[in-house]
Enzyme design. Sequence first.
Site, mmCIF file in Angstrom:
data_model
loop_
_atom_site.group_PDB
_atom_site.id
_atom_site.type_symbol
_atom_site.label_atom_id
_atom_site.label_comp_id
_atom_site.label_asym_id
_atom_site.label_seq_id
_atom_site.Cartn_x
_atom_site.Cartn_y
_atom_site.Cartn_z
ATOM 1 N N ASP A 1 0.730 -1.121 0.213
ATOM 2 C CA ASP A 1 -0.025 0.149 -0.051
ATOM 3 C C ASP A 1 0.905 1.153 0.145
ATOM 4 O O ASP A 1 1.733 1.489 0.976
ATOM 5 C CB ASP A 1 -0.916 0.026 1.079
ATOM 6 C CG ASP A 1 -1.819 1.427 1.407
ATOM 7 O OD1 ASP A 1 -2.968 0.947 0.953
ATOM 8 O OD2 ASP A 1 -1.702 2.221 1.819
ATOM 9 N N ASP B 1 -3.329 1.559 6.549
ATOM 10 C CA ASP B 1 -2.292 0.956 5.602
ATOM 11 C C ASP B 1 -2.162 -0.390 5.457
ATOM 12 O O ASP B 1 -1.931 -1.024 4.193
ATOM 13 C CB ASP B 1 -0.919 1.885 5.894
ATOM 14 C CG ASP B 1 -1.041 3.204 5.456
ATOM 15 O OD1 ASP B 1 -2.053 3.711 4.936
ATOM 16 O OD2 ASP B 1 0.098 3.765 5.903
ATOM 17 N N GLU C 1 -1.299 -1.245 -5.940
ATOM 18 C CA GLU C 1 -2.276 -0.544 -6.414
ATOM 19 C C GLU C 1 -1.816 -0.144 -7.935
ATOM 20 O O GLU C 1 -0.929 0.503 -8.139
ATOM 21 C CB GLU C 1 -2.729 0.494 -5.507
ATOM 22 C CG GLU C 1 -3.279 0.352 -4.149
ATOM 23 C CD GLU C 1 -2.723 1.339 -2.980
ATOM 24 O OE1 GLU C 1 -3.733 1.747 -2.579
ATOM 25 O OE2 GLU C 1 -1.656 1.841 -2.948
#
Length: 239
Positions: free
Chosen positions: A43, A219, A123
Amino acid sequence: MSTVQGRRLVQHQREGRRWYAVLACGDVPAEPLTATSSAVGIDMGVASFLTTSDGVQIDNPRYLAASADRLAALARRKRGSNRRCKAREQVAALHAKVRRQRRDHAHKTALWLVRQHDLIAHEDLRIANMIRSARGTNDAPGVNVAAKAGLNRSILDAGWGMFLAILSAKAESAGRTIIAVDPRNTSRTCPRCGHCAKENRITQADFRCVRCGYAAHADLVGASNVLRAGLARQAATAV
């Protein structure tokens, strides 16, 4: 200026008063690393540069922010003065140093990840959209412009785009798998029960599921969901 030497392309670049030789080699064989049987989700963040699904946090070095006071002092030089001209060179040199520091940090972090894990999920960030101006138009003015501008500076200072490009290149060379997943709701979905709600985010850093009560750093929750989505994509591709 560039020259070809065998299978190497040598480029000479000037940055301020410094010259650099950049070597680009063709037909370089990949060197796969030994399998680790490990998969990880990451993350990306501003408070921390990244958080892994196994709970490791990498600090954000904030190289540009660390140089902000010196850059501001140089910008105050009187226009048209000799000191202003000298300050312009110093600003360029300082920005170049920040770029080198940021690139070095990205290389070291990416190398650590590919050495530890066979699969790395991250991501699929649309960074250009994320840092788009918040000012809007006359008909639709932006909101929280100052806060958004500060966040944009932090995102650019973190160097996410550079890092992900370096990570992809190192993973390919090492025979590792990189999977980019949709980042939507990764930090709002409970990794235990799957409940997704805005209310799950108590603060920017704190997550507590309103359904099952699972609590963790936001996170870490995001990284865990990124890993799960990455593994699902890999399984779907293998079918």
